[in-house]
Design an enzyme around this catalytic site. Structure first.
Site, short mmCIF file in Angstrom:
data_model
loop_
_atom_site.label_atom_id
_atom_site.label_comp_id
_atom_site.label_asym_id
_atom_site.label_seq_id
_atom_site.Cartn_x
_atom_site.Cartn_y
_atom_site.Cartn_z
N GLY B 244 26.45 67.36 48.32
CA GLY B 244 26.70 66.99 49.69
C GLY B 244 26.67 68.31 50.48
N ILE B 471 31.24 65.40 44.23
CA ILE B 471 30.02 65.66 44.84
C ILE B 471 29.20 66.56 43.82
CG2 ILE B 471 30.69 65.30 47.15
CD1 ILE B 471 30.93 68.14 47.62
N THR B 473 31.02 68.78 41.65
CA THR B 473 31.64 69.90 41.72
C THR B 473 32.52 69.92 40.37
OG1 THR B 473 33.26 68.74 42.92
CG2 THR B 473 31.91 70.26 44.02
N ALA B 515 39.98 70.08 45.59
CA ALA B 515 40.60 69.95 44.21
C ALA B 515 42.16 70.48 44.50
CB ALA B 515 39.93 71.35 43.47
N ARG B 629 44.52 80.24 40.95
CA ARG B 629 44.49 79.53 39.60
C ARG B 629 43.04 78.94 39.44
NH1 ARG B 629 48.75 75.64 36.99
NH2 ARG B 629 48.46 75.83 34.80
N ILE B 630 42.43 79.31 38.39
CA ILE B 630 41.06 78.63 38.13
C ILE B 630 41.58 77.17 37.35
CG2 ILE B 630 38.89 78.67 37.00
CD1 ILE B 630 39.33 80.53 39.86
N GLY B 703 40.74 77.23 47.30
CA GLY B 703 39.48 76.64 47.41
C GLY B 703 38.25 77.56 47.04
N GLU B 706 33.12 77.17 48.61
CA GLU B 706 32.20 77.68 49.46
C GLU B 706 32.54 79.27 49.22
OE1 GLU B 706 32.60 74.50 53.06
OE2 GLU B 706 34.44 75.10 52.23
#
Lengths: 329, 747
Positions: B244, B471, B473, B515, B629-630, B703, B706
């Site tokens: 996207g 998308i 991700t 997320a 946090r991942i 986030g 990006e």
């Protein structure tokens, strides 16, 4: 895409008999794209991809390559890699693996310019619609010609392979609709735009490329280098094919062809004249480059290609005289 | 996976659950959808002028052409709400009417729409349509019309278009070391692998649209408003999206035209935009002119920052990119000013592209910072560390976390950064000039309202239903991980269903908020399931009273706490019901107002510049990131890597070239629009700090989608300077830009 007849040719003779009203289809990697945009609108496609033209034969006259041989197959052929390494490098620097698998030798010669004004049917383009003008002249012309252009057209030929073929003094063999054949030096297959940029090459309507013959004893030192914005899958900003021998410390049998600078693969005969018989030196190389580019004319965005071409000529001659054969940018 | 492990699903590098379907061709993207009735195929006929009026259009030949079912033009297009009406629904939810009148608003705008039995028939008929125009002078270039520039009413990613903290002019005037630079960044197209594509079908006055879209609820509003329908009568389905990058945030012409034609024909209509279509019928990032003024003292402490941006806004479509938005959050300074101006232009839709604001803002700002560090004689890593702020400089708000210094220090160590002031042109490797560059990455962290719906069956299977999108991700995978951890169950027992507007409304994918926002909603829904199980269990067994619902464990079809255990089926049988079913809805907490929340990174690049040809080739790129946090180390790594590759494109490759005489984009295919290919992507190293931002959301995540693009471009540009002495003033950096510098260095 305009509806068209599709004919699958059984032989080259069949193909030329059927081909007068249409276009020959090899890999279709360029022609089909142009048909979708209705820039090419043939009434008939004569499919020559299944002709027995995918053979590569070695003989006294040289290496005879069928027009239907794929770019991948030619690039990877042991004799090509050994005897014509600049051709192999040039082929591998073009397009992508997928396109090279599909594209043919004959079709590669006859691919059309990537000039964006040729592709945009709303813009003026003498190559697409003779007499309509040239929007590239005052437009985005970074990729355009610096040599041999006309006020009617400043497009360049996009092929890497054709540049290599021009430098190697290959010969293109054709078959005409009347059954006659002829041999055309690869360096003379394409033409300058002049007043008729709609014609990319000297082939007549319905004339089919059947073979390309590479000379039996090309110069030993060979080199191809392509300057590009993206490291792969990008057309040349400028490219160069160079071949010569060193005989007693002097340059012999030199040939140089430039890509990305003109409407055709550009044989740098003025540079060749300066070099032939000379001893390799930075001064000689610079003199050769200056001689060739003296008549170059920039269009604005592409002015830098004049200096870049000179640098590339000097670098290629330097590397080749030092014994480097090819370069992976 | 054993019981112990199952408590710690979040962060695990799980493979994508949708991976096998995607690589075997089983995943149905929008254009793959095949309904009960065969779809007809639509093709967009584009305007060949930039601005004007259609004086005549002849569709006779097209209508008579083989296989053609319908030709729509402004003369016969069904009534729609005027383009731009329903403004309060936002730019995605407003009317996107197409073919509404004889006006041509931009080059490539639809002037007709052909529907036929096959694509080939539709495409050929499109060429048979003759259109004549009255051409008018258009505005295609903001800079050439700067006298018409205005301050935008709103700015994507910033509260105000203009903002000044302290007195910039006064502070700058007194600064002993300054940099003033003007930059140009190009137009870009997201160029996702999957084009914008739609299949529209009607049944009893209701519309179902299979389409490639990032935010379903907005698409539903946009279509309903355009077609004058109730949103409830529009269903959007989008289970898989082939990329996207912002381009699928809103609906585009193909969707509206497919819906109109399908209704006229009473037959499904499928449209996939061609790659050439996308350059005018999809959105783009527009050109920006940015002016940076930076002042510092001789020790390398920033005093004043000014960041001005000028860009085009597509007429009637309110979007402006906050190129200077990040400046107030980056470094400490006495005075910081940003100003944004826009010129309304007759160009295709300008909209978000990956990291709107920061992507082009860090590109210029971090280049200018490098230049200022050099003038101060300070190592560029050290310069950034020196200017670390205590609180957000522009607002005075505390940072929720501020790990930039750690990113820089760890990055410098991993990369092998040789500290000291920049001295360009000093390093050679054979025929290559070699340079190193660094830049910081910063990207705002947002939470958007999101819902979730979860149901747990008697056999212990959990189903999540959300209108969220994946998308590319990894959303399918991470939502399952979040639910598994929240319920203490096996991830394999969870089915995540996404991309259907009949499911719970979420925020969709965009702005790197997907997320964190949707993940939190899933987390909450699962907490509610726990509470539901416990309250029901307590009704049949008093021993469950007083238990903390957080101690419940699910093991197959049983729920247990301590040494007590019950089959889920027994609980359901006793209290009635087929499933445990819970919803949740979340929104951003107060900490998103009271604190400055960003994710961070430090990027280090090594480039080689060819001494013969001035070709620039990236040799390696390393990023150290903190995004809280991942949630999944594998998909996060891929996202960061993908962002970094976008950064390579921003620095060296990507640009949409417009012929400004006509307002026409010219390089409209992927041979001419250069996105990075494998060979442009050398060694990429991604390091993730193990952060946790307790102010962001209950998961502690931030986030990430990006972040990677921010900083990657300027690190490369700064490395080009280090190699050659050429300071990039326009992007992407080309051979001809660095050729003079190379020539000066090596002859």
């Amino acid at each position: 895409m305009k509806p068209f007849d599709y004919v699958r040719a059984g032989s080259a003779q069949d193909a030329v008999r059927a081909g007068a009203e249409g276009r020959f289809l090899g890999g279709g990697t360029n022609l089909v794209d142009l048909m979708k945009l209705e820039i090419e609108k043939p009434d008939r496609l004569v499919d020559v991809s299944r002709l027995a033209s995918d053979e590569i034969e070695d003989g006294v006259e040289g290496l005879r390559v069928g027009a239907g041989v794929s770019n991948s197959a030619l690039a990877g052929h042991p004799l090509v890699r050994e005897r014509y390494p600049l051709l192999s490098t040039a082929l591998l620097s073009g397009a992508t693996q997928q396109l090279r698998n599909k594209a043919t030798v004959g079709g590669n010669f006859l691919q059309r310019t990537r000039c964006q004004y040729f592709y945009d049917v709303f813009r003026a383009c003498n190559k697409r619609v003779p007499g309509s003008g040239c929007d590239a002249l005052d437009g985005i012309n970074r990729f355009h010609a610096i040599l041999g252009a006309s006020e009617r057209c400043i497009a360049v030929h996009p092929s890497d392979m054709a540049v290599a073929m021009a430098a190697l003094d290959a010969t293109v063999e054709t078959l005409k609709p009347d059954g006659s054949t002829r041999s055309i030096p690869a360096r003379s297959l394409h033409r300058l735009p002049g007043d008729t940029p709609q014609f990319d090459h000297v082939l007549e309507t319905g004339e089919l490329i059947t073979h390309v013959v590479l000379p039996a004893s090309p110069p030993k030192r060979q080199f191809y280098r392509k300057v590009r914005d993206r490291s792969s899958y990008a057309f040349a900003v400028v490219s160069i094919a160079v071949a010569f021998d060193l005989e007693g410390g002097r340059i012999a049998n030199v040939s140089i062809a430039l890509g990305g600078v003109a409407h055709k693969p550009w044989r740098a005969d003025r540079a060749e004249s300066v070099l032939e018989g000379g001893s390799p030196s930075a001064e000689l190389f610079a003199m050769a480059a200056e001689a060739e580019l003296a008549r170059a004319v920039g269009q604005g965005h592409n002015d830098f290609k004049i200096d870049l071409s000179k640098r590339l000529i000097v670098a290629a001659l330097r590397d080749l005289s030092e014994g480097k054969r090819e370069i992976a940018a | 996976m054993n019981q112990q492990d199952s408590r710690n699903w979040i962060g695990k590098p799980l493979d994508r659950v949708d991976g096998p379907a995607k690589v075997t061709g089983q995943a149905t993207y929008a254009a793959d959808y095949r309904g009960a009735r065969a779809a007809s195929i639509g093709f967009i006929v584009e305007a060949g002028i930039g601005k004007g009026r259609i004086s005549s259009i002849d569709t006779t030949a097209a209508e008579a052409s083989d296989g053609v079912l319908l030709v729509l033009s402004h003369k016969n297009a069904p009534e729609q709400a005027p383009f731009g009406s329903h403004k309060d629904a936002g730019r995605f939810g407003q009317s996107h009417a197409a073919l509404e009148n004889d006006r041509v608003k931009y080059h490539g705008a639809p002037v007709a729409f052909v529907v036929a039995e096959t694509l080939e028939q539709a495409r050929h008929a499109a060429h048979l349509i003759e259109v004549k125009y009255d051409i008018e002078a258009g505005v295609f270039d903001a800079e050439a019309h700067e006298e018409d520039a205005v301050r935008p009413d709103s700015l994507d990613g910033a509260d105000e278009a203009d903002k000044e903290t302290g007195n910039f002019e006064k502070t700058f005037d007194k600064a002993p070391v300054t940099v003033e630079a003007e930059y140009h960044t190009p137009a870009q197209h997201a160029s996702a692998m999957e084009p914008h594509a739609t299949v529209a079908e009607w049944s009893e006055g209701k519309l179902t649209v299979h389409m490639a879209i990032q935010i379903l609820s907005d698409a539903r509003k946009g279509l309903a408003h355009t077609l004058k329908m109730e949103p409830g009568d529009v269903r959007i389905v989008s289970p898989f999206i082939g990329g996207g990058f912002g381009s699928k945030l809103g609906i585009h012409n193909e969707a509206v035209l497919a819906a109109l034609a399908a209704r006229e024909l009473d037959r499904p209509v499928r449209v996939a935009q061609t790659r050439r279509n996308l350059f005018s019928n999809g959105p783009h990032r527009t050109e920006h002119r940015q002016r940076l003024k930076l002042g510092a003292d001789t020790d390398g402490r920033l005093l004043a920052i000014s960041h001005d941006s000028l860009a085009a806004m597509a007429r009637g479509y309110p979007f402006a990119e906050a190129a200077g938005g990040l400046t107030q959050s980056s470094y400490a300074a006495l005075a910081i000013r940003m100003r944004h101006r826009i010129v309304e232009a007759d160009i295709p839709k300008v909209d978000s592209m990956r990291a709107p604001g920061e992507a082009i803002g860090t590109l210029t700002f971090e280049s200018a910072i490098d230049e200022l560090a050099e003038r101060c004689g300070v190592d560029p890593v050290q310069f950034r560390l020196l200017n670390e702020p205590e609180t957000e400089p522009g607002s005075g708000k505390p940072f929720s976390t501020r790990p930039l210094a750690r990113c820089l220090s760890e990055g410098a160590a991993s990369f092998g950064w040789r500290s000291g002031p920049v001295r360009p042109g000093g390093k050679r490797d054979g025929r290559w000039l070699v340079g190193h560059g660094v830049a910081a990455a910063i990207r705002s962290n947002n939470i958007e309202p999101a819902g979730a719906e979860a149901s747990l069956s008697r056999d212990g299977r959990l189903t999540l239903k959300l209108d969220m999108t994946d998308i590319g991700t990894g959303t399918y995978t991470i939502l399952g991980q979040i639910a598994a951890e929240a319920l203490g169950m096996q991830a394999g027992m969870i089915e995540v269903r996404l991309g259907d507007s009949d499911f719970a409304e979420t925020c969709g994918s965009g702005g790197s908020f997907g997320a964190g926002s949707t993940g939190t909603a899933v987390h909450e829904a699962c907490q509610n399931i726990r509470a539901d199980i416990l309250s029901r269990a307590a009704r049949i067994d008093a021993g469950w009273s007083g238990v903390n619902s957080g101690e419940l464990r699910l093991d197959g079809d049983r729920v247990s706490v301590g040494d007590r255990s019950l089959p889920l089926g027994d609980i359901l049988d006793a209290v009635g019901g087929e499933t445990f079913h819970c919803k949740a809805h979340i929104k951003a907490g107060d900490a998103h107002e009271t604190m400055a929340q960003y994710s961070y990174g430090a990027l280090f690049a090594e480039v080689g510049v060819d001494t013969d040809t001035a070709e620039i080739r990236l040799r390696r790129l390393l990023g150290v990131f903190d995004a809280g946090r991942i949630l999944n180390r594998k998909t996060a790594h891929s996202q960061l890597m993908g962002g970094m590759i976008f950064g390579i494109g921003a620095a060296l490759l990507e640009e949409s070239l417009m012929d400004k005489r006509y307002g026409a984009f010219m390089n409209r295919d992927l041979a001419e629009y250069h996105i990075a290919v494998n060979r442009d992507v050398p060694r990429l190293e991604v390091h993730m700090l193990d952060g946790f931002d307790r102010h962001s959301n209950p998961l502690g995540s931030k986030g990430i989608g990006e972040l990677g693009i921010c900083g990657a471009g300027p690190a490369i540009a700064n490395a080009v300077y280090d190699a050659t002495g050429h300071r990039a003033r326009k992007f992407p950096v080309h051979i001809e830009d660095v050729l003079p510098a190379v020539s000066r260095l090596v002859g």
